[in-house]
Design a protein around this motif. Structure first.
Motif, PDB file in Angstrom:
ATOM      1  N   GLY A 290      70.144  11.719  99.791  1.00 18.54           N
ATOM      2  CA  GLY A 290      70.032  12.622 100.923  1.00 18.54           C
ATOM      3  C   GLY A 290      69.508  11.974 102.186  1.00 18.54           C
ATOM      4  O   GLY A 290      69.420  12.618 103.232  1.00 18.54           O
TER       5      GLY A 290
ATOM      6  N   LEU B 252      65.271  24.446 100.485  1.00 12.89           N
ATOM      7  CA  LEU B 252      66.583  23.808 100.428  1.00 12.89           C
ATOM      8  C   LEU B 252      67.711  24.824 100.425  1.00 12.89           C
ATOM      9  O   LEU B 252      68.737  24.633 101.079  1.00 12.89           O
TER      10      LEU B 252
ATOM     11  N   TYR C 119      69.781  22.587 105.946  1.00  6.03           N
ATOM     12  CA  TYR C 119      69.834  23.516 104.808  1.00  6.03           C
ATOM     13  C   TYR C 119      71.205  24.175 104.682  1.00  6.03           C
ATOM     14  O   TYR C 119      71.515  24.752 103.647  1.00  6.03           O
TER      15      TYR C 119
ATOM     16  N   THR D  60      72.102  21.579 102.103  1.00  5.98           N
ATOM     17  CA  THR D  60      71.259  21.504 100.900  1.00  5.98           C
ATOM     18  C   THR D  60      71.227  22.823 100.136  1.00  5.98           C
ATOM     19  O   THR D  60      70.731  22.861  99.010  1.00  5.98           O
TER      20      THR D  60
ATOM     21  N   VAL E 214      72.513  22.302  96.729  1.00  2.64           N
ATOM     22  CA  VAL E 214      71.815  21.445  95.768  1.00  2.64           C
ATOM     23  C   VAL E 214      71.385  22.288  94.564  1.00  2.64           C
ATOM     24  O   VAL E 214      70.847  23.384  94.717  1.00  2.64           O
TER      25      VAL E 214
ATOM     26  N   SER F  58      66.786  19.995  92.954  1.00  2.00           N
ATOM     27  CA  SER F  58      65.711  20.391  93.852  1.00  2.00           C
ATOM     28  C   SER F  58      64.348  20.126  93.215  1.00  2.00           C
ATOM     29  O   SER F  58      63.435  19.588  93.852  1.00  2.00           O
TER      30      SER F  58
ATOM     31  N   LEU G  29      73.695  17.066  99.177  1.00  2.75           N
ATOM     32  CA  LEU G  29      72.655  16.144  99.604  1.00  2.75           C
ATOM     33  C   LEU G  29      73.122  15.169 100.681  1.00  2.75           C
ATOM     34  O   LEU G  29      72.390  14.850 101.609  1.00  2.75           O
TER      35      LEU G  29
ATOM     36  N   HIS H 250      75.184  15.619 102.989  1.00  2.00           N
ATOM     37  CA  HIS H 250      75.399  16.402 104.218  1.00  2.00           C
ATOM     38  C   HIS H 250      76.242  15.664 105.259  1.00  2.00           C
ATOM     39  O   HIS H 250      75.904  15.592 106.435  1.00  2.00           O
TER      40      HIS H 250
END
Length: 425
Positions: free
Chosen positions: A54, A106, A123, A126, A129, A134, A199, A201
């Motif tokens: 991440g 998250l 977020y 995330t 996730v 997490s 993660l 992103h």
């Protein structure tokens, strides 16, 4: 008039109710408490790996500061957001957080007390996730040395500094969700999708944003300007930008793992991603990401190149002389480059793609591949901002986009001037 005022009051009340609902929806109290026992070593190791995936440390570490202690300024079009302290300090970090609090941050973009978080924290990605990942991330963070470093107050303009504005933004652009595997795809593709969409992103940079910083689809990956950084994250689906549909899988893996491959090398923000994140991923995860990226639906083609405006002959002549004087020694008289050292310019889509931001950026301020385990001593491109005028830069870039069979549009002196003036080191 009275009816209109009454209607206006009712409308304001309804809008206020909607904002209140979205501000506090999901803000119910998380009942579990901060853990008192140390995390298991295997959880810490797994969380450390996920934190690398991440690239969490890059944003949450101030230059020259302690790892994950926050304080790094993140410039946005709406002001400055300061990354928070993620160390387990009880007063200034995550020391009083539980796994449930962290999971909600998250998944829902909320702090321990239920406040809405700014989407500089991704977020929107995330949220996909898994709970298990997490919890592993949280266990890793609480294994770090606690650093007592108060979080800095954000410096955002009104109304962007209000919870009401965040609530409205979330109504428009965010909905908590979970990652769902596609049963029609292979496990490898699904793993790659999870890493790229969650993660990793990737869409935080590779998706265009509107005036409010929102995106129409966080999984779009069709390219976009990175706010405040003066770099363009190219489309990962377009064959004329950064699409890899026709690449061998191993070349994609090599690019993500080392920063360089037979057809391309990375620089700018992507060089930081490779340096701090992807070079540390397991080969299986790099391959999974490559499988996913290779399978992205192709973007629509560009317009007919015969419609592209041509540069003036005197500009091309000037650019050619500048290229011979400053560039040909490394990149070759015919733009052929030097294998393993200086990239080929002839046929290079980084030179010819419609968005010229990165090309101008590299000529002005240099371009540097990351020093990675697979490429520990990369060659770099020196800056020419103090050597070449804006007219010179425009001429040489225009020459590159017209030479060796290229048919890309010229670059104006004004475009170079605007990019130089907006540069942030």
């Amino acid at each position: 008039m009275k009816r209109f005022l009454l209607f206006l009051l009712v409308l304001v009340a309804v809008l206020a109710g909607i904002v209140w609902l979205y501000s506090f929806q999901g803000a119910q109290r998380v009942l579990d408490t901060a853990p008192r026992t140390p995390p298991a070593p295997e959880q810490v190791a797994r969380g450390a790996y996920l934190a690398r995936a991440g690239n969490c440390m890059l944003c949450h570490t101030e230059r020259g500061g302690a790892a994950y202690a926050g304080g790094r300024p993140l410039e946005t079009p709406f002001g400055t957001v300061y990354a928070s302290n993620l160390t387990p300090d009880a007063e200034t970090g995550l020391g009083r957080w539980s796994a449930g609090h962290f999971r909600r941050a998250l998944h829902e973009g909320r702090s321990r007390d239920g406040r809405l978080l700014y989407p500089a924290f991704p977020y929107t990605h995330t949220t996909r996730v898994t709970a298990a990942d997490s919890d592993a991330l949280f266990d890793y963070l609480r294994s770090l040395p606690p650093i007592n470093k108060p979080n800095r107050a954000h410096r955002l303009r009104w109304p962007y500094n209000t919870q009401a504005a965040l609530a409205v933004w979330r109504i428009l652009y965010f909905k908590p969700e979970t990652f769902a595997e596609d049963p029609s795809r292979t496990p490898e593709w699904n793993r790659g999708a999870y890493l790229v969409q969650g993660l990793g992103h990737c869409g935080a940079c590779h998706t265009a944003r509107n005036a409010l910083g929102g995106t129409r689809d966080v999984m779009d990956l069709s390219g976009g300007l990175i706010p405040m950084q003066n770099w363009y994250a190219p489309s990962l689906a377009s064959a004329t930008e950064a699409g890899v549909a026709d690449w061998p899988l191993q070349d994609i893996v090599q690019l993500l793992g080392t920063g360089t491959a037979p057809r391309a090398s990375v620089s700018g923000p992507m060089a930081e991603v490779v340096l701090h994140s992807t070079q540390y991923l397991e080969p299986a995860d790099l391959r999974a990401m490559a499988v996913y990226l290779k399978a992205l639906p192709p973007a629509p083609g560009d317009s007919d190149p015969r419609e592209t405006p041509r540069a003036a002959p005197d500009v091309l002549q000037r650019g050619g002389k500048l290229y011979e004087q400053h560039c040909a020694t490394c990149h070759g008289a015919q733009g052929e480059g030097v294998k393993g050292a200086y990239p080929r310019l002839a046929g290079n889509r980084a030179v010819t793609m419609p968005e010229t931001t990165n090309l101008v950026q590299v000529v002005l301020h240099g371009g540097y591949a990351p020093a990675t385990r697979g490429n520990p001593r990369p060659f770099g491109m020196p800056p020419f901002a103090t050597t070449l005028s804006d007219a010179d830069v425009a001429a040489v870039v225009t020459y590159l986009r017209s030479a060796w069979g290229h048919r890309a549009a010229p670059v104006s002196e004004l475009a170079v001037t605007q990019q130089r003036s907006s540069f942030r080191p």
